[in-house]
Scaffold this motif. Structure first.
Motif, PDB file in Angstrom:
ATOM      1  N   ALA A  50      49.679  47.921  24.860  1.00 44.16           N
ATOM      2  CA  ALA A  50      50.225  47.317  23.634  1.00 44.16           C
ATOM      3  C   ALA A  50      51.692  47.700  23.522  1.00 44.16           C
ATOM      4  CB  ALA A  50      49.445  47.769  22.410  1.00 44.16           C
ATOM      5  N   PRO A  51      52.588  46.952  24.220  1.00 39.34           N
ATOM      6  CA  PRO A  51      54.002  47.324  24.240  1.00 39.34           C
ATOM      7  C   PRO A  51      54.716  47.138  22.899  1.00 39.34           C
ATOM      8  CG  PRO A  51      53.652  45.266  25.404  1.00 39.34           C
ATOM      9  CD  PRO A  51      52.305  45.792  25.037  1.00 39.34           C
ATOM     10  N   ASN A  52      54.173  46.322  21.997  1.00 40.59           N
ATOM     11  CA  ASN A  52      54.853  46.045  20.732  1.00 40.59           C
ATOM     12  C   ASN A  52      54.533  47.052  19.636  1.00 40.59           C
ATOM     13  OD1 ASN A  52      55.934  43.820  21.982  1.00 40.59           O
ATOM     14  ND2 ASN A  52      54.368  42.429  21.216  1.00 40.59           N
ATOM     15  N   ALA A  53      53.557  47.932  19.890  1.00 39.32           N
ATOM     16  CA  ALA A  53      53.194  48.932  18.889  1.00 39.32           C
ATOM     17  C   ALA A  53      54.302  49.984  18.817  1.00 39.32           C
ATOM     18  CB  ALA A  53      51.869  49.576  19.262  1.00 39.32           C
ATOM     19  N   ASN A  54      54.281  50.792  17.750  1.00 41.18           N
ATOM     20  CA  ASN A  54      55.299  51.827  17.617  1.00 41.18           C
ATOM     21  C   ASN A  54      54.617  53.171  17.413  1.00 41.18           C
ATOM     22  OD1 ASN A  54      57.711  53.116  17.386  1.00 41.18           O
ATOM     23  ND2 ASN A  54      58.238  52.262  15.369  1.00 41.18           N
ATOM     24  N   PRO A  55      54.580  54.076  18.342  1.00 37.57           N
ATOM     25  CA  PRO A  55      55.022  53.974  19.741  1.00 37.57           C
ATOM     26  C   PRO A  55      54.065  53.106  20.561  1.00 37.57           C
ATOM     27  CG  PRO A  55      53.924  56.065  19.397  1.00 37.57           C
ATOM     28  CD  PRO A  55      53.995  55.390  18.048  1.00 37.57           C
ATOM     29  N   PRO A  56      54.510  52.631  21.746  1.00 41.94           N
ATOM     30  CA  PRO A  56      53.653  51.774  22.584  1.00 41.94           C
ATOM     31  C   PRO A  56      52.341  52.470  22.952  1.00 41.94           C
ATOM     32  CG  PRO A  56      55.891  51.809  23.421  1.00 41.94           C
ATOM     33  CD  PRO A  56      55.822  52.838  22.345  1.00 41.94           C
ATOM     34  N   VAL A  57      51.259  51.688  23.038  1.00 44.66           N
ATOM     35  CA  VAL A  57      49.951  52.244  23.384  1.00 44.66           C
ATOM     36  C   VAL A  57      49.773  52.156  24.897  1.00 44.66           C
ATOM     37  CG1 VAL A  57      47.458  52.041  23.057  1.00 44.66           C
ATOM     38  CG2 VAL A  57      49.000  51.539  21.168  1.00 44.66           C
ATOM     39  N   CYS A  58      49.452  53.304  25.511  1.00 50.28           N
ATOM     40  CA  CYS A  58      49.227  53.348  26.954  1.00 50.28           C
ATOM     41  C   CYS A  58      47.828  53.875  27.215  1.00 50.28           C
ATOM     42  CB  CYS A  58      50.243  54.246  27.633  1.00 50.28           C
ATOM     43  SG  CYS A  58      51.896  53.551  27.614  1.00 50.28           S
ATOM     44  N   LYS A  59      47.255  53.428  28.323  1.00 55.31           N
ATOM     45  CA  LYS A  59      45.899  53.820  28.669  1.00 55.31           C
ATOM     46  C   LYS A  59      45.891  54.334  30.101  1.00 55.31           C
ATOM     47  CE  LYS A  59      41.325  51.973  27.747  1.00 55.31           C
ATOM     48  NZ  LYS A  59      40.582  50.813  27.305  1.00 55.31           N
ATOM     49  N   ILE A  60      45.122  55.366  30.336  1.00 60.33           N
ATOM     50  CA  ILE A  60      44.968  55.877  31.695  1.00 60.33           C
ATOM     51  C   ILE A  60      43.792  55.135  32.314  1.00 60.33           C
ATOM     52  CG2 ILE A  60      44.351  57.882  33.083  1.00 60.33           C
ATOM     53  CD1 ILE A  60      45.713  59.631  30.978  1.00 60.33           C
ATOM     54  N   LEU A  61      44.059  54.387  33.402  1.00 57.33           N
ATOM     55  CA  LEU A  61      42.988  53.631  34.063  1.00 57.33           C
ATOM     56  C   LEU A  61      43.388  53.245  35.481  1.00 57.33           C
ATOM     57  CD1 LEU A  61      44.304  50.587  33.757  1.00 57.33           C
ATOM     58  CD2 LEU A  61      43.162  50.635  31.571  1.00 57.33           C
ATOM     59  N   ASN A  62      42.442  52.693  36.225  1.00 58.07           N
ATOM     60  CA  ASN A  62      42.703  52.207  37.576  1.00 58.07           C
ATOM     61  C   ASN A  62      43.295  50.808  37.428  1.00 58.07           C
ATOM     62  OD1 ASN A  62      42.590  51.050  40.121  1.00 58.07           O
ATOM     63  ND2 ASN A  62      40.641  52.020  40.651  1.00 58.07           N
ATOM     64  N   TYR A  63      44.593  50.650  37.728  1.00 61.00           N
ATOM     65  CA  TYR A  63      45.283  49.382  37.473  1.00 61.00           C
ATOM     66  C   TYR A  63      44.722  48.237  38.312  1.00 61.00           C
ATOM     67  CZ  TYR A  63      48.956  45.947  36.817  1.00 61.00           C
ATOM     68  OH  TYR A  63      49.633  44.801  36.531  1.00 61.00           O
ATOM     69  N   GLY A  64      44.391  48.500  39.569  1.00 67.33           N
ATOM     70  CA  GLY A  64      43.831  47.454  40.443  1.00 67.33           C
ATOM     71  C   GLY A  64      42.547  46.885  39.863  1.00 67.33           C
ATOM     72  N   LYS A  65      41.673  47.778  39.417  1.00 65.12           N
ATOM     73  CA  LYS A  65      40.395  47.353  38.830  1.00 65.12           C
ATOM     74  C   LYS A  65      40.625  46.592  37.520  1.00 65.12           C
ATOM     75  CE  LYS A  65      35.949  49.307  37.497  1.00 65.12           C
ATOM     76  NZ  LYS A  65      35.195  50.541  37.255  1.00 65.12           N
ATOM     77  N   PHE A  66      41.570  47.100  36.709  1.00 61.66           N
ATOM     78  CA  PHE A  66      41.906  46.480  35.427  1.00 61.66           C
ATOM     79  C   PHE A  66      42.410  45.054  35.635  1.00 61.66           C
ATOM     80  CE2 PHE A  66      45.332  45.737  32.241  1.00 61.66           C
ATOM     81  CZ  PHE A  66      44.565  45.747  31.086  1.00 61.66           C
ATOM     82  N   LYS A  67      43.307  44.900  36.628  1.00 63.57           N
ATOM     83  CA  LYS A  67      43.885  43.593  36.945  1.00 63.57           C
ATOM     84  C   LYS A  67      42.787  42.631  37.418  1.00 63.57           C
ATOM     85  CE  LYS A  67      47.675  41.866  39.741  1.00 63.57           C
ATOM     86  NZ  LYS A  67      48.700  42.198  40.698  1.00 63.57           N
ATOM     87  N   PHE A  68      41.894  43.121  38.270  1.00 58.07           N
ATOM     88  CA  PHE A  68      40.787  42.318  38.785  1.00 58.07           C
ATOM     89  C   PHE A  68      39.883  41.842  37.656  1.00 58.07           C
ATOM     90  CE2 PHE A  68      36.354  42.123  40.285  1.00 58.07           C
ATOM     91  CZ  PHE A  68      36.464  41.091  41.186  1.00 58.07           C
ATOM     92  N   GLU A  69      39.540  42.750  36.745  1.00 57.08           N
ATOM     93  CA  GLU A  69      38.680  42.396  35.602  1.00 57.08           C
ATOM     94  C   GLU A  69      39.326  41.312  34.741  1.00 57.08           C
ATOM     95  OE1 GLU A  69      35.573  43.473  34.916  1.00 57.08           O
ATOM     96  OE2 GLU A  69      35.536  44.798  36.654  1.00 57.08           O
ATOM     97  N   ASN A  70      40.634  41.446  34.493  1.00 57.74           N
ATOM     98  CA  ASN A  70      41.344  40.432  33.684  1.00 57.74           C
ATOM     99  C   ASN A  70      41.342  39.076  34.369  1.00 57.74           C
ATOM    100  OD1 ASN A  70      41.886  42.042  31.539  1.00 57.74           O
ATOM    101  ND2 ASN A  70      44.077  42.226  31.908  1.00 57.74           N
ATOM    102  N   GLU A  71      41.593  39.054  35.687  1.00 58.53           N
ATOM    103  CA  GLU A  71      41.598  37.790  36.435  1.00 58.53           C
ATOM    104  C   GLU A  71      40.211  37.153  36.405  1.00 58.53           C
ATOM    105  OE1 GLU A  71      43.084  38.806  40.301  1.00 58.53           O
ATOM    106  OE2 GLU A  71      45.141  38.986  39.583  1.00 58.53           O
ATOM    107  N   LYS A  72      39.188  37.988  36.488  1.00 61.76           N
ATOM    108  CA  LYS A  72      37.802  37.510  36.446  1.00 61.76           C
ATOM    109  C   LYS A  72      37.507  36.847  35.092  1.00 61.76           C
ATOM    110  CE  LYS A  72      33.274  39.424  37.437  1.00 61.76           C
ATOM    111  NZ  LYS A  72      32.550  40.656  37.723  1.00 61.76           N
ATOM    112  N   LYS A  73      37.983  37.475  34.006  1.00 58.09           N
ATOM    113  CA  LYS A  73      37.791  36.903  32.664  1.00 58.09           C
ATOM    114  C   LYS A  73      38.465  35.539  32.558  1.00 58.09           C
ATOM    115  CE  LYS A  73      37.533  41.206  30.052  1.00 58.09           C
ATOM    116  NZ  LYS A  73      38.310  42.119  29.214  1.00 58.09           N
ATOM    117  N   VAL A  74      39.688  35.448  33.096  1.00 59.77           N
ATOM    118  CA  VAL A  74      40.440  34.185  33.054  1.00 59.77           C
ATOM    119  C   VAL A  74      39.705  33.103  33.836  1.00 59.77           C
ATOM    120  CG1 VAL A  74      42.561  33.054  33.807  1.00 59.77           C
ATOM    121  CG2 VAL A  74      42.688  35.248  32.645  1.00 59.77           C
ATOM    122  N   ARG A  75      39.197  33.470  35.028  1.00 65.07           N
ATOM    123  CA  ARG A  75      38.448  32.498  35.847  1.00 65.07           C
ATOM    124  C   ARG A  75      37.201  32.008  35.126  1.00 65.07           C
ATOM    125  NH1 ARG A  75      39.526  35.771  40.358  1.00 65.07           N
ATOM    126  NH2 ARG A  75      37.489  36.758  40.157  1.00 65.07           N
TER     127      ARG A  75
END
Length: 172
Positions: A50-75
């Protein structure tokens, strides 16, 4: 949320972030360097969710897996979408009865397939002086396909054409 505007690890250039651990637990507001160190220790990435929050919200996670899950949702969401096509049927004001039956049959088929249909009457030359003939043709078409449509756009003139748009009745 598009992956392109998500910043990860060293791309995050703010002093402090609101941190969420990989198990979804709030860690509070932490300096960015400290959050990066924690992510590296776990062998994961620090992703700005959440880059627009003050301060920005960051999450510790596996980025490759996160990206894959998002692409899967879009598909999956694209699979569920029904592409609506607009089919066009053209005719002239002096159309014969048999031809009108034939065109009406096609309109009925297009509506049954779930497509929208644009029914157009083209006027040539002096026919433009008698647009009421075109309106009669469109009304005749409506009588022939009675009850199988919902009128999106009633008959109206657009230059040399008179057209109307029909869509199929929703199946409940």
């Amino acid at each position: 949320m598009a992956d392109k505007d998500l910043r990860i690890n060293e791309q995050i250039r703010v002093r402090e972030v609101r941190l969420i651990s990989d198990d979804g637990e709030q860690q509070g507001i932490v300096p960015t360097l400290e959050a990066l160190r924690m992510a590296k220790e776990q062998g994961l990435d620090l992703v700005e969710v959440a880059p627009n929050a003050n301060p920005p919200v960051c999450k510790i996670l596996n980025y490759g897996k996160f990206k894959f899950e998002n692409e899967k949702k879009v598909r999956d969401s694209k699979k569920k979408q029904k592409l609506l096509k607009i089919k066009e049927i053209r005719m002239q004001p002096k159309i014969d009865d048999h031809d009108l039956d034939f065109k009406s049959k096609h309109i009925r088929e297009f509506l049954a397939e779930g497509n929208k249909v644009k029914v157009t009457v083209r006027f040539r030359g002096r026919e433009l002086a008698h647009t009421e003939l075109g309106l009669d043709v469109l009304k005749d078409v409506l009588q022939r396909i009675e009850g199988e449509y919902v009128m999106d756009k009633p008959p109206s003139m657009e230059g040399r054409f008179m057209s109307m748009v029909l869509s199929p009745k929703s199946k409940k």
